[in-house]
Design an enzyme around this catalytic site. Sequence first.
Site, short mmCIF file in Angstrom:
data_model
loop_
_atom_site.label_atom_id
_atom_site.label_comp_id
_atom_site.label_asym_id
_atom_site.label_seq_id
_atom_site.Cartn_x
_atom_site.Cartn_y
_atom_site.Cartn_z
N ASP A 13 -4.18 74.62 57.95
CA ASP A 13 -3.86 75.40 56.74
C ASP A 13 -4.67 76.69 56.63
O ASP A 13 -4.91 77.19 55.53
CB ASP A 13 -4.10 74.57 55.45
CG ASP A 13 -3.40 73.23 55.50
OD1 ASP A 13 -2.26 73.19 55.97
OD2 ASP A 13 -4.01 72.23 55.08
N LYS A 16 -2.34 80.37 59.69
CA LYS A 16 -1.87 80.75 61.03
C LYS A 16 -0.45 81.32 60.97
O LYS A 16 -0.13 82.28 61.66
CB LYS A 16 -1.86 79.52 61.96
CG LYS A 16 -3.21 78.86 62.11
CD LYS A 16 -3.11 77.58 62.90
CE LYS A 16 -2.40 76.45 62.22
NZ LYS A 16 -3.03 75.91 61.01
N HIS A 41 3.75 75.88 57.99
CA HIS A 41 3.26 77.25 58.11
C HIS A 41 4.00 78.14 57.11
O HIS A 41 5.20 78.33 57.22
CB HIS A 41 3.47 77.76 59.54
CG HIS A 41 2.75 76.94 60.57
ND1 HIS A 41 3.17 76.81 61.87
CD2 HIS A 41 1.64 76.19 60.48
CE1 HIS A 41 2.33 76.02 62.53
NE2 HIS A 41 1.41 75.63 61.70
N THR A 299 3.37 71.10 53.40
CA THR A 299 4.35 70.08 53.80
C THR A 299 4.47 68.98 52.75
O THR A 299 5.56 68.54 52.42
CB THR A 299 3.93 69.47 55.16
OG1 THR A 299 3.99 70.51 56.13
CG2 THR A 299 4.87 68.36 55.61
P1 GDP Z 1 -0.98 77.45 58.23
O1 GDP Z 1 -0.43 76.08 58.36
O2 GDP Z 1 -2.25 77.66 58.97
O3 GDP Z 1 0.05 78.50 58.53
O4 GDP Z 1 -1.40 77.65 56.70
P2 GDP Z 1 -0.55 77.25 55.41
O5 GDP Z 1 0.70 77.99 55.36
O6 GDP Z 1 -0.49 75.77 55.28
O7 GDP Z 1 -1.55 77.71 54.27
C1 GDP Z 1 -2.05 78.98 54.16
C2 GDP Z 1 -1.69 79.54 52.79
O8 GDP Z 1 -2.49 80.67 52.54
C3 GDP Z 1 -0.26 80.00 52.69
O9 GDP Z 1 0.24 79.71 51.41
C4 GDP Z 1 -0.36 81.52 52.90
O10 GDP Z 1 0.69 82.21 52.24
C5 GDP Z 1 -1.67 81.80 52.25
N1 GDP Z 1 -2.41 82.95 52.78
C6 GDP Z 1 -2.50 83.38 54.06
N2 GDP Z 1 -3.35 84.45 54.14
C7 GDP Z 1 -3.79 84.67 52.87
C8 GDP Z 1 -4.72 85.60 52.30
O11 GDP Z 1 -5.32 86.43 52.98
N3 GDP Z 1 -4.95 85.50 50.96
C9 GDP Z 1 -4.33 84.58 50.18
N4 GDP Z 1 -4.62 84.54 48.89
N5 GDP Z 1 -3.46 83.68 50.69
C10 GDP Z 1 -3.21 83.72 52.01
#
Ligand code: GDP
Length: 442
Positions: A13, A16, A41, A299
């Site tokens: 999370d 990525k 993601h 998820t």
């Molecule tokens: P992943 O599985 O690694 O892709 O991560 P997730 O999607 O589960 O969770 C990351 C969350 O952080 C998502 O809701 C993104 O939209 C959000 N996000 C990503 N980069 C940033 C950021 O720089 N600032 C903020 N506030 N949210 C972010």
Amino acid sequence: MANIVILGIQWGDEGKGKIVDLLTPAFGAVARYQGGHNAGHTVYLRGRKVVLHLIPSGILHPGTLCLIGNGVVIDPKAFLDELEALKTVTEIRDDLIAVSRTAHLILPYHGWLERAEEAALGDRKIGTTCRGIGPAYEDKIGRRGIRVCDLLDPVALREKIFANTAAKNAIAAARGLAPLDPERILADYSDYAVRMAPYIKDVSRLLHETIRAGRPVLFEGAQGVLLDIDHGTYPFVTSSNPTAGGVCTGLGVGPTAIDAVLGVTKAYTTRVGSGPFPTELFDDDGKLLAKRGDEFGATTGRPRRCGWFDAVAVSYACRINGISKMVITKPDVLDAFPAIKVCTSYRYKGSTLRDYPLEPGVLERVTPVYETLPGWKTPVHGLGRFDELPAGFKDYLRFLEDRVEAEAAVVSTGVEREETLFREDVLDGLIDLSAVRRALGE
Ligand code: GDP
């Protein structure tokens, strides 16, 4: 240009999906190498939230080859449903999507078994998504798995579904549960076979051809290093290798095809599910991180546990993946804090630990040693240039770089693609940023 791996260097999370989606225009292909539809993601397309589970996060850029490797476990229904849903959001070219012939399938008995096993563990449950990922990998390693190529062989498919369902039904009987009907499973999977057929390909060969044609590949990790089955906080881990080594086994490429590994980390820490988490906060700071970071699983919607940045853990993650460049996400969540802590070592039984302990009995009992930095108390949200960042934030970044021994090459300052800044001197030509900027309309 380089073939790079982008993977999470915490417990997943890390953001990525946003980074892979943003950088895709610089690559010819995006390839997933492990995990299943337990991943979530989140990416934003013109303000619209899209959550990708199984399909690579490059899919929102028409023209990109999206590959799902043999190391991924596939629930055909989840794959087909996700594809259908994506077709309502963006243009999808079916000929540019490929699922490896040798990836293993998730069957209905896998999710069913996982739910029963998690329930039986009670307080010691792993906290999985119960989507059958772990049991599907168990069958793979147990050499009784059913693979994507079996979908194309009706005789083999019938034989394998009947043999496997009989074995699982014996477990069901021992637990007093109703048996599953293999005829029904076969009917469903025969239908999926027809619909999946156009996507079933030799992913390893497609990768080799892409690389040979001079088009760089982005290898996309799911979950995070600390959830790795070998290198994570076992047994509270996922059942695959999100670490860089997983790229080779999970896609059929040699290590020489990988030019660099970029590690994505939040500016603080979160964890979903059970397991040790030394810097977890149970106070108002923890609540504020959860609230400002909107920390709920993409998820499952489960609340994520939150805590300060753990430099011991992230530096371990960088070491075992050969990472010297990081992507820092969600620093804007820290904007409101007057003081910010970073864990730089652990105390355990009177001694100082600087290396990440992998024995659960130790990790559960360590006390984090923190250094406190002043907060910057001004919004970094949305900033797109490094020189616009507040001095306090730059100091925080330098502190993390120093403790982790890796440089911050990219900083994300919000959920949108544009809300990202690149340090070109650190990236050193690894990624064709002009392609990324063109796609952003800059
Ligand atoms: P992943 O599985 O690694 O892709 O991560 P997730 O999607 O589960 O969770 C990351 C969350 O952080 C998502 O809701 C993104 O939209 C959000 N996000 C990503 N980069 C940033 C950021 O720089 N600032 C903020 N506030 N949210 C972010």
